[in-house]
Write a protein that holds these residues in place. Structure first.
Motif, mmCIF file in Angstrom:
data_model
loop_
_atom_site.group_PDB
_atom_site.id
_atom_site.type_symbol
_atom_site.label_atom_id
_atom_site.label_comp_id
_atom_site.label_asym_id
_atom_site.label_seq_id
_atom_site.Cartn_x
_atom_site.Cartn_y
_atom_site.Cartn_z
ATOM 1 N N ILE A 26 10.847 2.296 9.996
ATOM 2 C CA ILE A 26 10.875 3.577 10.899
ATOM 3 C C ILE A 26 9.512 3.933 11.494
ATOM 4 O O ILE A 26 9.422 4.300 12.600
ATOM 5 N N MET A 27 8.549 3.851 10.503
ATOM 6 C CA MET A 27 7.065 4.298 10.918
ATOM 7 C C MET A 27 6.727 3.224 12.009
ATOM 8 O O MET A 27 5.761 3.637 12.800
ATOM 9 N N ILE A 276 3.626 15.731 9.604
ATOM 10 C CA ILE A 276 4.184 15.299 10.800
ATOM 11 C C ILE A 276 3.624 15.954 12.104
ATOM 12 O O ILE A 276 3.190 15.514 13.030
ATOM 13 N N ARG A 279 0.430 14.471 12.748
ATOM 14 C CA ARG A 279 0.706 12.982 12.874
ATOM 15 C C ARG A 279 -0.226 12.299 11.781
ATOM 16 O O ARG A 279 -0.707 11.085 11.883
ATOM 17 N N LEU B 125 15.186 13.893 4.236
ATOM 18 C CA LEU B 125 13.740 13.215 4.234
ATOM 19 C C LEU B 125 13.838 12.172 5.346
ATOM 20 O O LEU B 125 12.957 11.857 6.129
ATOM 21 N N LEU B 126 15.043 11.322 5.578
ATOM 22 C CA LEU B 126 15.074 10.455 6.436
ATOM 23 C C LEU B 126 14.957 10.754 7.997
ATOM 24 O O LEU B 126 14.108 10.197 8.780
ATOM 25 N N LEU B 128 13.310 13.482 8.607
ATOM 26 C CA LEU B 128 11.908 13.852 8.785
ATOM 27 C C LEU B 128 11.037 12.721 9.424
ATOM 28 O O LEU B 128 10.176 12.757 10.104
ATOM 29 N N ALA B 129 11.524 11.463 8.434
ATOM 30 C CA ALA B 129 10.667 10.187 8.814
ATOM 31 C C ALA B 129 10.973 9.856 10.239
ATOM 32 O O ALA B 129 9.992 9.427 11.133
ATOM 33 N N ILE B 130 12.098 9.996 10.706
ATOM 34 C CA ILE B 130 12.477 9.352 12.108
ATOM 35 C C ILE B 130 11.587 10.555 13.048
ATOM 36 O O ILE B 130 11.143 9.878 13.880
ATOM 37 N N ALA B 132 9.150 11.799 12.363
ATOM 38 C CA ALA B 132 7.622 11.664 12.385
ATOM 39 C C ALA B 132 7.144 10.759 13.063
ATOM 40 O O ALA B 132 6.284 10.694 14.022
#
Lengths: 315, 624
Positions: A26-27, A276, A279, B125-126, B128-130, B132
Motif C-alpha cells: 500500500i505504501m 498521515i 506525510r 487501520l487499513l 488509514l494506510a490507504i 496515507a
C-alpha cells in the motif's frame, strides 16, 4: 494446551508476514516519488535525492521490503522525520495509551453488554427488555465521535464534572485517580457501539441457550431461576459471546482513532492521523504494522480463552 | 415477496426506518432544486448564528455559512459516497468471491488467503494506510472504505458460489461448451444477486459512517466542501462557543444510521423463520397454568402421585395443540407404572407437566391437577414447587448428552443438585455423589466425577443421569425414555439397575417409553397413551396377555420376540392424528381395523372394569 498455544503462535507468523507485505505494498502505491511527496513539490533536487537515499528508496522494491522487514525484526522501525525520534519509541509510548483506553472500553463493553443482554433475555418482552433494546438501538446508531463530543459538552463543559480532554493534567503527577477522571468520558464514548452489539448478541445467545434440554434439567433439579440464568445459561452462552467480544475488541481498537482525536488522547490512533497529515510515512508504516501484529496476537488470546471455557474444543 | 413485505411492515419499527430513510433519500435528490443559500459562501460577521435566526433556519457555522444548506448538501454527499463505496466494495468483492468459488483450487486458495490477511487488520487501520498512501481527499476516502469492505463481500459471495458451482445446472452449462465468463455472468451471477443486495443493505450504514469518520479526521472531504463528517470535524473547534454546529450534523448522522439499523433489523427478523414460529421465546421457570376452575389444593391421596384430569396444550399463534387431554393416573408407593405410546402421543408432556417443566410459551396447563401425597403441585407457589423439584420428584431424561450441562463437570452438576436443596459441606456432597456413581455401577467413579459429559459413553451418561436423580433420595422418579438412546445390552443393564434401585429404595417410578418390551421387563402396571389420551390401563401381565384396545394390540405386535418364530412384525399403518385437529370420537379409528361408523361420532369414555380400563366401543377382549 501448551502445544495448542504454540501451534497458534506459529500459524500466526505467515499472517504477520502477510500484513507486512500488504502494508508495504500500500505504501508503495504513493503516486510519484515518495521523497517529493514528503518534501513537497518545491523541494530542491539534492534534498529529494538525499531523502531517497536516507529512506533507501533508491533500491529496488523487493530489496527495500526485505531491508525494512529485517530492520523491524531487530527492533529498528526507522526514524520519524516529523518527530525526529525513533518510530518504535514513539509507537510503544503511544500504543500503551491506546491500550489503556481500549482496555477500559472493552471492560465496560463486556460487563455492561453481557449484564444488559442477560437481563434483557431473562425479562424477555418485559419493561427492562424494552428499555435495554431501545438503549441498544441508540447506542449502536450514534457515531462514537459525535457521542464523544456530546459527552464533553454535557459532562465537561456544562456540568464541569470531568476534564475536557487529555490523559493527565498538564501540571500534576501522573496519578491513577487523575487517569480515571480523564478516561471515563473517552472510554464511555468508545464503548457505546460495542456495548450495544454485545448486549444484543448476549440476549440472542441467552434465549437460544435457555431453550436447551440441559436448562430444563437444571430446573428439574430445583435450581433457582437466578442460578439457571447466571450459572447454567450464561456459562453456555459465553461460548458464543466470547468470539464476539474478540471481534468487538477489533472495532474498539479501530474506533479509538476517532476518540483519541476528539479527546486529545495521546494514543497511537491520533499519532497515525497526525503522521498521515504530515506525510510521515515511516511512522504510518511502522504504526500500522505494529498495531495489526498486536491485533493478530490478541485474536490468538481470544481463541485460547475460548478453548478454556469450552472443554469440548480439543485444545 | 409479498409475505416478506407484509412481515417487514408488521414490524412497525422497521417500517419507521424504511420511511425515514426513503424521506432522506428523496430530500437529498431534490436538494439542488431547493431555494437554499450557497453552502460554501462565507459571511464571517454573521458566524455562529443560533438556529432560527433571521434567514438561517439552523444558524451559521464558524465562517458564517448557512448550516441548513451545508447540512442538506453534506447529507447528499455523505449518502452518495456511502452508496458509491458500497457499490464499489460489492463489485470487487463479488468479482473475487465468484472467481474463488467458481474456479476453486489454487485460485480459491490464493484469493482467500489474501482476504484473510486483509481481515487480520483492525478495520480502520487499513483505511488509514490507504489514505496515507493516496493522500487525503473524498475520492481517496471512498476508495479506502470500499477496499476495507471488499473482504466481507468476497467471503459471503464465495460461500454461495462454491455451493452453486457444485449444482447440476452449472455442470450442464459447462458440458454444453459455454465459456467460463459466460457461465459466470449468465448462470452464477443471477443466483448470487439477492445475496449481494442483502449484503449491501446491511453494510451501507457502515460505509456512510466510515466515510464520515475519515472526513471528521480531516482525511476525507477537504474544505470548503461539506459532508457530515467534515461538518462535525469543524464543529469540534467551536464545541463550547457554538454547540449547535455539532448537534445539527451529529443528529443527522444518528438519524441516518438508526433508520438503516431499524430497517436492517426488520429485514433480518423477517428472514428469520424462528421468530415467526416464536421459537426464540424464553421458556418461563414454570409452565403457564390457566385452569378454568382450580381443583381443590389438597385431597386424600390415592397413591404417591395422582394425576387428575391433567390437560396440557400448546398454543402457537391461533393453533391449539391438545398434547395431553384429561389424563388421570395413580402411581402407588414402590410401584413402577409404565406410560407407553408412539412419539407425539403426549407421554413426555404428561411427565413434564407434573412439575410444570413444559416449555412455556407455548405450553399451557389448561386443567387438572398433579398431586404429590394429595397436595396439588400446580397450585403451589413457585418457591415451593422449586423446592420439590429434584428433592421429592426427580427426573431421568432421555439422551443425557443434551440434558446434562456440556460445560460443567459431572461431579459439579451432581453436587449442585444436592446443594440447591440443603446445606451440605462440599466434601460430604462429593462423597455422596461418588457413592451414588458406584451404586449405578460406573467404573472408576472417582475420576468420572471430574469428567465432562462429552467424555463419557452414552450408557455411562445415562447412569450419571440416574445417579443425579437419586442424590436427594426422592420419593418419585419420572424416567422419560431413559433407555431409548442406548444399545440393547446397555439398555438391559440400565433397566436391571432401575429395577434393583426401586426394590432397594422403595422408589415409585413413572416410566415413559414407546417399547412394550421394556414395559414387560420393569413395570407393574401400564397405561397406554394415544393422541394425548389414556386409551388403556391395567396390570402389565394382564394387558400383555389380552390387550383390550386395538391400538394396544398393535403396539404389542410391534415388539420382536427372540425365538418367537416367524411371527409377522406388524407396523401400524398410518400416522397418529395431528393434535390440533383431533376428531370428535376415537382418535385411533382411522387406523383401526375394527372401527365402525359410531366410533368417530362422540367422545368415548374410559370404561373401568376391576384393575383394567379401556377407551374403546368394540374392544378386542370384553373386559368383564
Amino acid at each position: 494446551m501448551g502445544r495448542y498455544i504454540l501451534y497458534r503462535l506459529l500459524s500466526a507468523v505467515p499472517v504477520v508476514l502477510g500484513i507486512t507485505v500488504i502494508v508495504f505494498f500500500i505504501m508503495s502505491l504513493i503516486p510519484g516519488d515518495p521523497a517529493t511527496a514528503i518534501l513537497g513539490a518545491y523541494a530542491s533536487p539534492e534534498n529529494v535525492a538525499r531523502l531517497n537515499a536516507d529512506l533507501g528508496l533508491d533500491k529496488p522494491m523487493v530489496q527495500r521490503y526485505f531491508i525494512w522487514l529485517g530492520n523491524m525484526l531487530t527492533g529498528d522501525f526507522g526514524r520519524s522525520f516529523s518527530l525526529n525520534r525513533p518510530v518504535l519509541d514513539e509507537i510503544l509510548e503511544r500504543f500503551s495509551a491506546t491500550l489503556i483506553l481500549a482496555g477500559v472500553s472493552l471492560l465496560i463493553c463486556a460487563v455492561l453488554g453481557i449484564v444488559a443482554g442477560v437481563v434483557s433475555a431473562a425479562r424477555q418482552y418485559g419493561l427492562a427488555d424494552k428499555a435495554i433494546t431501545l438503549a441498544v438501538l441508540v447506542g449502536i446508531s450514534i457515531p462514537s465521535f459525535f457521542l464523544g463530543m456530546l459527552l464533553i459538552l454535557i459532562f465537561a463543559v456544562q456540568l464541569r464534572w470531568l476534564p475536557v480532554s487529555g490523559m493527565y493534567e498538564v501540571y500534576g503527577g501522573r496519578t491513577l485517580v487523575d487517569l480515571l477522571r480523564h478516561i471515563i468520558l473517552p472510554a464511555t464514548a468508545l464503548a457505546a457501539v460495542a456495548t450495544g452489539v454485545v448486549a444484543r448478541l448476549s440476549r440472542g445467545a441467552m434465549l437460544e441457550v435457555l431453550r436447551q434440554d440441559y436448562i430444563r434439567t437444571a430446573r428439574a433439579k430445583g435450581v433457582s431461576e437466578t442460578g439457571v440464568i447466571w450459572r447454567h445459561a450464561l456459562r453456555a452462552a459465553m461460548v458464543s459471546i466470547i468470539p464476539v467480544l474478540g471481534i468487538q475488541a477489533g472495532f474498539v481498537l479501530s474506533g479509538a482513532v476517532y476518540i483519541e482525536v476528539v479527546f486529545q488522547w495521546p494514543g497511537v490512533g491520533r499519532m497515525l492521523v497526525d503522521a498521515i497529515l504530515k506525510r510521515d510515512l515511516l511512522l504510518v508504516q511502522g504504526g500500522v504494522t505494529f498495531v495489526a501484529a498486536c491485533y493478530v496476537l490478541f485474536n490468538i488470546i481470544v481463541d485460547v480463552a475460548q478453548s478454556l471455557i469450552d472443554p469440548r474444543i480439543k485444545a | 415477496m409479498r409475505l416478506f413485505l407484509t412481515l417487514l411492515f408488521r414490524n412497525r419499527l422497521a417500517a419507521l426506518g424504511a420511511v425515514l430513510l426513503l424521506a432522506l433519500v428523496l430530500l437529498c435528490l431534490v436538494v439542488p432544486l431547493l431555494p437554499l443559500a450557497d453552502p460554501n459562501v462565507t459571511d464571517t460577521p454573521n458566524k455562529f448564528l443560533r438556529p432560527f435566526s433571521e434567514g438561517h433556519l439552523l444558524g451559521t457555522d464558524h465562517l458564517g455559512r448557512d448550516l441548513l444548506s451545508r447540512l442538506l448538501w453534506g447529507t447528499r454527499l455523505s449518502l452518495a459516497v456511502g452508496v458509491a463505496a458500497a457499490a464499489a466494495a460489492a463489485f470487487f468483492g463479488t468479482l473475487i468471491g465468484i472467481c474463488a468459488g467458481y474456479f476453486g483450487g489454487w485460485i480459491d486458495n490464493g484469493l482467500m488467503r489474501l482476504i484473510d490477511m486483509i481481515m487480520a487488520f483492525p478495520y480502520i487501520l487499513l483505511a488509514l494506510a490507504i489514505v496515507a498512501a493516496l493522500g487525503p481527499g473524498m475520492l481517496n476516502a471512498l476508495i479506502a472504505v470500499a477496499a476495507v469492505n471488499v473482504p466481507f463481500f468476497a467471503r459471503n459471495i464465495r460461500g454461495i458460489s462454491v455451493g452453486l458451482t457444485a449444482r447440476e445446472f452449472i455442470d450442464a452449462a459447462r458440458l454444453s461448451g459455454q465459456g467460463h465468463a459466460r457461465i459466470i455472468v449468465t448462470e452464477l451471477l443471477p443466483n448470487v444477486l439477492p445475496v449481494i443486495i442483502v449484503a449491501i443493505s446491511t453494510t451501507i450504514g457502515w460505509m456512510v459512517l466510515e466515510t464520515a469518520g475519515l472526513s471528521f479526521l480531516g482525511l476525507g472531504s477537504q474544505p470548503p466542501q461539506a459532508d457530515l463528517g467534515s461538518m462535525l470535524g469543524e464543529a469540534r473547534a467551536a464545541l463550547i462557543a457554538a454547540p449547535h454546529t455539532l448537534i445539527v450534523p451529529g443528529a443527522m448522522i444518528f438519524v441516518i444510521v438508526m433508520s438503516i439499523n431499524l430497517l436492517g433489523d426488520g429485514l433480518r427478523d423477517a428472514l428469520d423463520p424462528r421468530l415467526r414460529s416464536g421459537a426464540l421465546a424464553r421458556p418461563s421457570p414454570v409452565t403457564r397454568i390457566a385452569r378454568p376452575a382450580p381443583p381443590p389444593a389438597e385431597t386424600p391421596a390415592r397413591g404417591v402421585l395422582d394425576l387428575d384430569g391433567l390437560t396440557t396444550r400448546f398454543e402457537v399463534g391461533a393453533q391449539v395443540y391438545k398434547a395431553v387431554s384429561d389424563v388421570s393416573l395413580t402411581l402407588g408407593k414402590g410401584e413402577c407404572l409404565g406410560l407407553i405410546g408412539e412419539s407425539g402421543s403426549g407421554k413426555s408432556v404428561t411427565a413434564l407437566s407434573v412439575t410444570g417443566l413444559v416449555a412455556s410459551p407455548p405450553g399451557v396447563i389448561a386443567g387438572g391437577a398433579a398431586r404429590l401425597d394429595g397436595v396439588d403441585l400446580l397450585s403451589l407457589p413457585y418457591r415451593d414447587l422449586r423446592g420439590l423439584r429434584g428433592r421429592r420428584i426427580a427426573y431421568i431424561f432421555q439422551d443425557p448428552l443434551s440434558t446434562l450441562h456440556p460445560l460443567y463437570r459431572i461431579g459439579d452438576q451432581m453436587v449442585e443438585a444436592i446443594r440447591v436443596h440443603r446445606k451440605m459441606p462440599l466434601a460430604e456432597a462429593r462423597a455422596r455423589c461418588l457413592d451414588l456413581l458406584r451404586t449405578v455401577q460406573i467404573p472408576n467413579a472417582e475420576s468420572r466425577l471430574s469428567a465432562y459429559p462429552h467424555e463419557l459413553s452414552g450408557g455411562m451418561r445415562q447412569r450419571v443421569g440416574i445417579a443425579m436423580a437419586l442424590v436427594n433420595d426422592p420419593e418419585v422418579i419420572i424416567a422419560d425414555e431413559p433407555t431409548t438412546a442406548l444399545d440393547v445390552t446397555v439398555q438391559a443393564q440400565v433397566l436391571a439397575l432401575l429395577d434393583r434401585l426401586r426394590r432397594e429404595r422403595g422408589l415409585s417410578i413413572l416410566f415413559i417409553t414407546h417399547d412394550f418390551g421394556v414395559v414387560g421387563q420393569l413395570c407393574d402396571r401400564v397405561a397406554v397413551m394415544y393422541a394425548g389420551q389414556i386409551v388403556e390401563e391395567g396390570p402389565t401381565a394382564s394387558i400383555l396377555a389380552a390387550p383390550a384396545h386395538p391400538y394396544t394390540r398393535r403396539l404389542i405386535a410391534c415388539v420382536p420376540e427372540l425365538g418367537g418364530g416367524r411371527r409377522q412384525l406388524a407396523a401400524i399403518p398410518g400416522l397418529p392424528p395431528a393434535v390440533n385437529r383431533l376428531p370428535a370420537g376415537c382418535a385411533f379409528a382411522p387406523r383401526c381395523d375394527r372401527a365402525r361408523p359410531d366410533c368417530q361420532r362422540d367422545p368415548i369414555a374410559l370404561r373401568v372394569s376391576g384393575p383394567r380400563a379401556a377407551r374403546c366401543l368394540y374392544p378386542e377382549e370384553a373386559l368383564s
